[in-house]
Design an enzyme around this catalytic site. Sequence first.
Site, mmCIF file in Angstrom:
data_model
loop_
_atom_site.group_PDB
_atom_site.id
_atom_site.type_symbol
_atom_site.label_atom_id
_atom_site.label_comp_id
_atom_site.label_asym_id
_atom_site.label_seq_id
_atom_site.Cartn_x
_atom_site.Cartn_y
_atom_site.Cartn_z
ATOM 1 N N SER A 187 6.748 1.784 0.991
ATOM 2 C CA SER A 187 6.583 1.399 -0.414
ATOM 3 C C SER A 187 7.611 2.080 -1.320
ATOM 4 O O SER A 187 8.152 1.444 -2.228
ATOM 5 C CB SER A 187 5.164 1.702 -0.894
ATOM 6 O OG SER A 187 4.976 3.083 -1.046
ATOM 7 N N SER A 188 7.926 3.350 -1.065
ATOM 8 C CA SER A 188 8.846 4.034 -1.983
ATOM 9 C C SER A 188 10.246 3.434 -1.907
ATOM 10 O O SER A 188 10.914 3.261 -2.927
ATOM 11 C CB SER A 188 8.877 5.544 -1.734
ATOM 12 O OG SER A 188 9.279 5.826 -0.421
ATOM 13 N N GLY A 223 2.957 4.152 5.318
ATOM 14 C CA GLY A 223 3.903 3.892 6.410
ATOM 15 C C GLY A 223 4.601 2.556 6.307
ATOM 16 O O GLY A 223 5.289 2.131 7.237
ATOM 17 N N LEU A 224 4.430 1.872 5.164
ATOM 18 C CA LEU A 224 5.023 0.537 5.030
ATOM 19 C C LEU A 224 6.275 0.541 4.146
ATOM 20 O O LEU A 224 6.783 -0.521 3.779
ATOM 21 C CB LEU A 224 3.985 -0.443 4.471
ATOM 22 C CG LEU A 224 2.704 -0.586 5.304
ATOM 23 C CD1 LEU A 224 1.739 -1.575 4.660
ATOM 24 C CD2 LEU A 224 3.011 -1.028 6.728
ATOM 25 N N PRO A 284 0.832 -1.208 0.000
ATOM 26 C CA PRO A 284 0.000 0.000 0.000
ATOM 27 C C PRO A 284 0.869 1.263 0.000
ATOM 28 O O PRO A 284 1.893 1.301 0.687
ATOM 29 C CB PRO A 284 -0.795 -0.117 1.304
ATOM 30 C CG PRO A 284 -0.755 -1.558 1.676
ATOM 31 C CD PRO A 284 0.512 -2.111 1.115
ATOM 32 N N VAL A 285 0.440 2.256 -0.785
ATOM 33 C CA VAL A 285 1.253 3.469 -0.973
ATOM 34 C C VAL A 285 0.913 4.525 0.077
ATOM 35 O O VAL A 285 -0.233 4.623 0.512
ATOM 36 C CB VAL A 285 0.966 4.048 -2.382
ATOM 37 C CG1 VAL A 285 1.850 5.242 -2.676
ATOM 38 C CG2 VAL A 285 1.185 2.995 -3.433
ATOM 39 N N ASP A 309 14.100 2.857 6.107
ATOM 40 C CA ASP A 309 13.318 2.167 5.062
ATOM 41 C C ASP A 309 14.229 1.528 4.007
ATOM 42 O O ASP A 309 14.074 0.337 3.692
ATOM 43 C CB ASP A 309 12.319 3.132 4.393
ATOM 44 C CG ASP A 309 11.182 3.537 5.327
ATOM 45 O OD1 ASP A 309 11.284 3.277 6.537
ATOM 46 O OD2 ASP A 309 10.199 4.133 4.849
HETATM 47 C C1 MEV Z 1 9.299 6.325 8.126
HETATM 48 O O1 MEV Z 1 9.085 4.981 7.766
HETATM 49 C C2 MEV Z 1 9.824 6.431 9.514
HETATM 50 C C3 MEV Z 1 10.168 7.840 10.018
HETATM 51 O O2 MEV Z 1 10.894 7.642 11.226
HETATM 52 C C4 MEV Z 1 10.981 8.633 9.022
HETATM 53 C C5 MEV Z 1 12.393 8.065 8.821
HETATM 54 O O3 MEV Z 1 12.916 7.374 9.699
HETATM 55 O O4 MEV Z 1 12.986 8.368 7.788
HETATM 56 C C6 MEV Z 1 8.918 8.636 10.353
#
Ligand code: MEV
Length: 327
Positions: free
Chosen positions: A114-115, A111-112, A107-108, A158
């Site tokens: 995806s990018s 918070g998972l 899912p875009v 990520d």
């Molecule tokens: C993003 O998946 C997690 C954050 O902590 C941003 C980051 O660590 O780059 C919100």
Amino acid sequence: MGVVASAPAKVILFGEHFVVYGEPAIVLAIDKRAYAKVELRQDKQLHIHSKNLNLTAHYENGILKIEHGNEKEAKLKFKPVKMAVDKVLEKYGKQVGLNIEIESKVPVAAGLGSSAAVAASVTAAVGALLKVEMPKENVFRITYEAEKVVHGTPSGIDPAISTFGGALLFQKDTGFKSLDVKMEIPLVVGNTGVARSTRFQVEKVRNLKEKYPQVATPIFLAAREIVLRAVDAFKDNDLETLGELMNINHALLYGLGVSDESLEWLINAARKAGALGAKLTGAGGGGCMIALARNENLESVLEAIQRAGGTPFIARKTDEGVKIEQG
Ligand code: MEV
């Protein structure tokens, strides 16, 4: 003949946001992947098609030309892909045209990661197509450069997890180490369906931190302690402690202003249905939450999240980071 590579999505179990400022975090790669297929072209152009976003465009002398879909969305989503391709070509001294087809199951804007999963799979696929030696460390670095284009000041968590897979104890400046997690971690991910921008949420925390430094400092210290306690809980196979720590971690994130109503609904529903712990995951402000539950409760937690209006799925840890699938 083309090359196909894939890379996993992730859930942050502990420490999102705090990780941007050098605190530790714990992240798991999960069994949802992004796939990139690349082929050489006769000309020097870069053509990109995203199956899941239904977008098609190409770059002509660095300018994006839309063939199908929304121009603004294509600009946003294809920028890191172009960045990743440019970095690979530059690093390995190649000048070629490419067709790239992306198919992501992640899912875009949820918070998972995806990018990062898309950028890592594109990077690895282009490297393999050009038959260059590309250690995972290089995939990570290039994916991180691409992420900076999207998120501004990302911690690198990520790109690290999409590249290396498994479970990582991640820290921005000191690097990361693989966490040997033997226990099963029964997790439900609930998508609120509210799209949000990581860059915006990270800025929100930065503003609050600057406005109330004395208030923020103990919150950051508590977040660090949570991660350290969680590492011990993993060693002891202690799901109950992990759940409690997730609840406290969520309270800290709530305090920093990155939860929202949609997340709170799903988190409360999961806890009421017997989850050991629940929290937002990733940048917050919408996106996804996660709930930890004993295996026998997993289905009821999933149903509760669904009844509360979320789109849930059961997530399993995967040890497979970025990999070549074909070619
Ligand atoms: C993003 O998946 C997690 C954050 O902590 C941003 C980051 O660590 O780059 C919100």
